[in-house]
Design an enzyme around this catalytic site. Sequence first.
Site, PDB file in Angstrom:
ATOM      1  N   ASP A 142       0.840  -1.196   0.000  1.00 27.56           N
ATOM      2  CA  ASP A 142       0.000   0.000   0.000  1.00 27.56           C
ATOM      3  C   ASP A 142       0.878   1.250   0.000  1.00 27.56           C
ATOM      4  O   ASP A 142       1.942   1.252  -0.607  1.00 27.56           O
ATOM      5  CB  ASP A 142      -0.931  -0.049   1.225  1.00 27.56           C
ATOM      6  CG  ASP A 142      -2.282   0.591   0.966  1.00 27.56           C
ATOM      7  OD1 ASP A 142      -2.327   1.819   0.737  1.00 27.56           O
ATOM      8  OD2 ASP A 142      -3.299  -0.116   0.994  1.00 27.56           O
ATOM      9  N   HIS A 217      -3.595   5.908   3.605  1.00 31.25           N
ATOM     10  CA  HIS A 217      -4.291   4.721   3.103  1.00 31.25           C
ATOM     11  C   HIS A 217      -3.670   3.428   3.631  1.00 31.25           C
ATOM     12  O   HIS A 217      -4.374   2.508   4.080  1.00 31.25           O
ATOM     13  CB  HIS A 217      -4.262   4.758   1.576  1.00 31.25           C
ATOM     14  CG  HIS A 217      -5.159   3.788   0.891  1.00 31.25           C
ATOM     15  ND1 HIS A 217      -4.754   2.514   0.571  1.00 31.25           N
ATOM     16  CD2 HIS A 217      -6.426   3.901   0.434  1.00 31.25           C
ATOM     17  CE1 HIS A 217      -5.734   1.882  -0.060  1.00 31.25           C
ATOM     18  NE2 HIS A 217      -6.765   2.704  -0.155  1.00 31.25           N
ATOM     19  N   SER A 546     -11.027  -0.653  -0.890  1.00 24.54           N
ATOM     20  CA  SER A 546      -9.731  -0.673  -0.204  1.00 24.54           C
ATOM     21  C   SER A 546      -9.898  -0.993   1.272  1.00 24.54           C
ATOM     22  O   SER A 546      -8.987  -1.522   1.910  1.00 24.54           O
ATOM     23  CB  SER A 546      -9.033   0.682  -0.338  1.00 24.54           C
ATOM     24  OG  SER A 546      -8.473   0.856  -1.606  1.00 24.54           O
TER      25      SER A 546
END
EC number: 3.4.21.-
Length: 777
Positions: A142, A217, A546
Amino acid sequence: MAKLSLSSIFFVFPLLLCFFSPSSSSSDGLESYIVHVQRSHKPSLFSSHNNWHVSLLRSLPSSPQPATLLYSYSRAVHGFSARLSPIQTAALRRHPSVISVIPDQAREIHTTHTPAFLGFSQNSGLWSNSNYGEDVIVGVLDTGIWPEHPSFSDSGLGPIPSTWKGECEIGPDFPASSCNRKLIGARAFYRGYLTQRNGTKKHAAKESRSPRDTEGHGTHTASTAAGSVVANASLYQYARGTATGMASKARIAAYKICWTGGCYDSDILAAMDQAVADGVHVISLSVGASGSAPEYHTDSIAIGAFGATRHGIVVSCSAGNSGPNPETATNIAPWILTVGASTVDREFAANAITGDGKVFTGTSLYAGESLPDSQLSLVYSGDCGSRLCYPGKLNSSLVEGKIVLCDRGGNARVEKGSAVKLAGGAGMILANTAESGEELTADSHLVPATMVGAKAGDQIRDYIKTSDSPTAKISFLGTLIGPSPPSPRVAAFSSRGPNHLTPVILKPDVIAPGVNILAGWTGMVGPTDLDIDPRRVQFNIISGTSMSCPHVSGLAALLRKAHPDWSPAAIKSALVTTAYDVENSGEPIEDLATGKSSNSFIHGAGHVDPNKALNPGLVYDIEVKEYVAFLCAVGYEFPGILVFLQDPTLYDACETSKLRTAGDLNYPSFSVVFASTGEVVKYKRVVKNVGSNVDAVYEVGVKSPANVEIDVSPSKLAFSKEKSVLEYEVTFKSVVLGGGVGSVPGHEFGSIEWTDGEHVVKSPVAVQWGQGSVQSF
């Protein structure tokens, strides 16, 4: 599908730096490519594949700038990525050791309450039976990780597993102390990104060439999958409670592959290759293609995932955020666990109340000073210079001191609120358009704001249009947990099937919580990720597939611990065949894009049920050789298929494990395509008894789709100690009456269930008429 020979195959790869010039750019005539080579062709005089790859580049025709090796790959895939001139690229494509050469491409990055929503208990079920995933290693690919976050505390954890072979890359902002017994490894992969971005300083102020997460994220996904227990977690008191990852005792290895400019294939493959070498058990990848999924042989994630699966690693990926259009799901190779997004039974209520007394249900995470309780003037952004509320486009004289109704789409939701604030607006009502339907996504706005559904948006626009002096106010109600509205429901943004590459493989596989999910956040940016947002938070609430992907990655880690002898396919099977397709109201799961019942092209088998997945009764297992046979069945030939195999001897599986059709792959779901109204399709399946009763007897139950007859033979499976694996065949017959294919809907749905009185092993059935037709659903 047409046969895919060497001449038609392109490929994707990446791994170790030899000579690298960050200042190289496309202006020098070089472009980045991923090159797959035949592993067995390495001459014995080279001590490593890396040395061989360097030699290959040195043998190429000269150019003003020399070819530059970015990575060399040797575990999940075999090959390298490099900067090449057009002449050098052509020469490599002609080389007898090269299988394929494809351009390096960019991908995009697609909880305090979700454990309770998923039914976890500290005293029984999957958590206790797996000891919270103790010592299972989850590799999270990520944007990196914020190591100081309390979700990555190693309190209570034992020594690092002896099987771990990775390392913690240090840097000026990532000291050795960043890693511990929870975060056991961290690496950064940026060579592909830097060459594509021309090595400029455009994003240097924010980016870090270390594993540190400057975006948020990666910290969010890592803490969702395997974060430690953190008490009193919240975002400005929203969703307050105890935060924990799905597998709180699992270990985390962070691989930073995504940067401000995207996530490049060469870096992704380098990370997957390294994760295999490091010894991870699960790969969590909330990244995918934008638009339609690429063909398997040009899809770096599919190729890398195949290699990881060969090593017994579960690869869990997000389906994408391109819904509600059909055929938008990405990461759809059958060896990947593909996850869509759903809601949970928690709301962050913020209602819009118009001057005529109507109350419109909305959602918001706004935490600043509230608006006055009195009504304020209300205007529509389309009458003020920018229907979509782009920054700098709203007429300040028309919006100052007023609440602005903005339409969703075009730019970030939080950016619209920022635009209203910069123009002097007092607040914002953000209205969904028809595409997003009634899906409500909460955001930590910089201005008092709420989001309402498409129907409410239409009514508020009409009110503004017909009223002489329209007014409104926003009432913030905080966190609400309960049965209304029902859940789970499929997010409108969640990408859907049918599988446009191989329609006989149902995708997505399952759905999991992905809307308004609370998890850890970086200390580098605010909750909106806007440059003008000065706030810093420990936890943030965001939405996307996600977010659903790491939920399932964590569940896979728990199942890996509870059943260490299960293959990746068996773990997927357990999650698929125990999933449910009804809301907590007892009604079918709803699609928030349409307000109608969802179906298997939208939610796959349904919503994951962790505790039932612990003891599924039967599993549909798949060996690597069967995936090879699947590839042959869809048209791949030697030597092009070596992109996946690496070992030429595996090609024998195309005969030894030959499938009648690709639909015979031992998948835990069924997807059937009828080309004619009277066609008959047959699929074989093999199930393994993994229940405690070795003499279990299962009987079949069939819910046939409309216009289809289903026959299962045999209808009873009697297992024994000697016969723990049994086979059955399903015959699907189209019984459309008159008018031909065009007289029936493009799709219908049903199910096949096996039960022994204790377990229900359910497989969804999806049927299409007319191959290649695209329907709206």
